[in-house]
Design an enzyme around this catalytic site. Structure first.
Site, mmCIF file in Angstrom:
data_model
loop_
_atom_site.group_PDB
_atom_site.id
_atom_site.type_symbol
_atom_site.label_atom_id
_atom_site.label_comp_id
_atom_site.label_asym_id
_atom_site.label_seq_id
_atom_site.Cartn_x
_atom_site.Cartn_y
_atom_site.Cartn_z
ATOM 1 C CB CYS A 197 51.126 -48.836 24.937
ATOM 2 S SG CYS A 197 49.523 -49.390 25.551
ATOM 3 C CB CYS A 204 37.293 -39.971 36.916
ATOM 4 S SG CYS A 204 37.694 -38.240 37.044
HETATM 5 FE FE FE Z 1 49.090 -48.283 27.575
#
Ligand code: FE
Length: 128
Positions: free
Chosen positions: A47, A116
């Site tokens: 996104c 991580c």
């Molecule tokens: Fe996203």
């Protein structure tokens, strides 16, 4: 951002879908950003939400890109993850709920955290 799983399947590659939507993990030392040392911003591959700065990336030796903090706390979400017989903290993109990776408590100063993160969940934008 609400998208159906069908829409995500169409937009993402199979590998991205496996990690971002099905909470998979890429194999260590295979991701494209493990050793990236360029300056810039790591954004959500799904996104575009800015997630991590190169300033907070460190060499963890684990085989996944590692950061000691996100760009903004509000840009990520943390969630308890009890899968695979472990108690871990999952980290997700707060905008699209994409799975990014996990947070561990063995990171460097100043936070002591190790985010991580799967390379495949990230898109790197170089900046001076
Ligand atoms: Fe996203």
């Amino acid at each position: 951002m609400e998208k159906s799983e069908d829409e995500w399947r169409e937009e993402l590659t199979d590998e991205q879908y496996y990690v971002l939507r099905q909470k998979g993990t890429e194999r260590p030392f295979t991701g494209k950003y493990v050793d990236n040392k360029e300056k810039g911003v790591y954004k959500c591959a799904a996104c575009g939400n800015p997630l991590f700065s190169s300033e907070t990336k460190f060499h963890s030796g684990t085989g996944w890109p590692s950061f000691y903090e996100p760009i903004e706390d509000q840009n990520v979400e943390k969630k308890e993850d009890l899968s695979h017989g472990m108690r871990r903290t999952e980290v997700l993109c707060s905008k699209c709920q994409g799975h990014l990776g996990h947070i561990f408590e063995d990171g460097p100063k100043p936070t002591g955290k190790r985010f991580c993160i799967n390379s495949i969940s990230l898109d790197f934008e170089e900046k001076d």
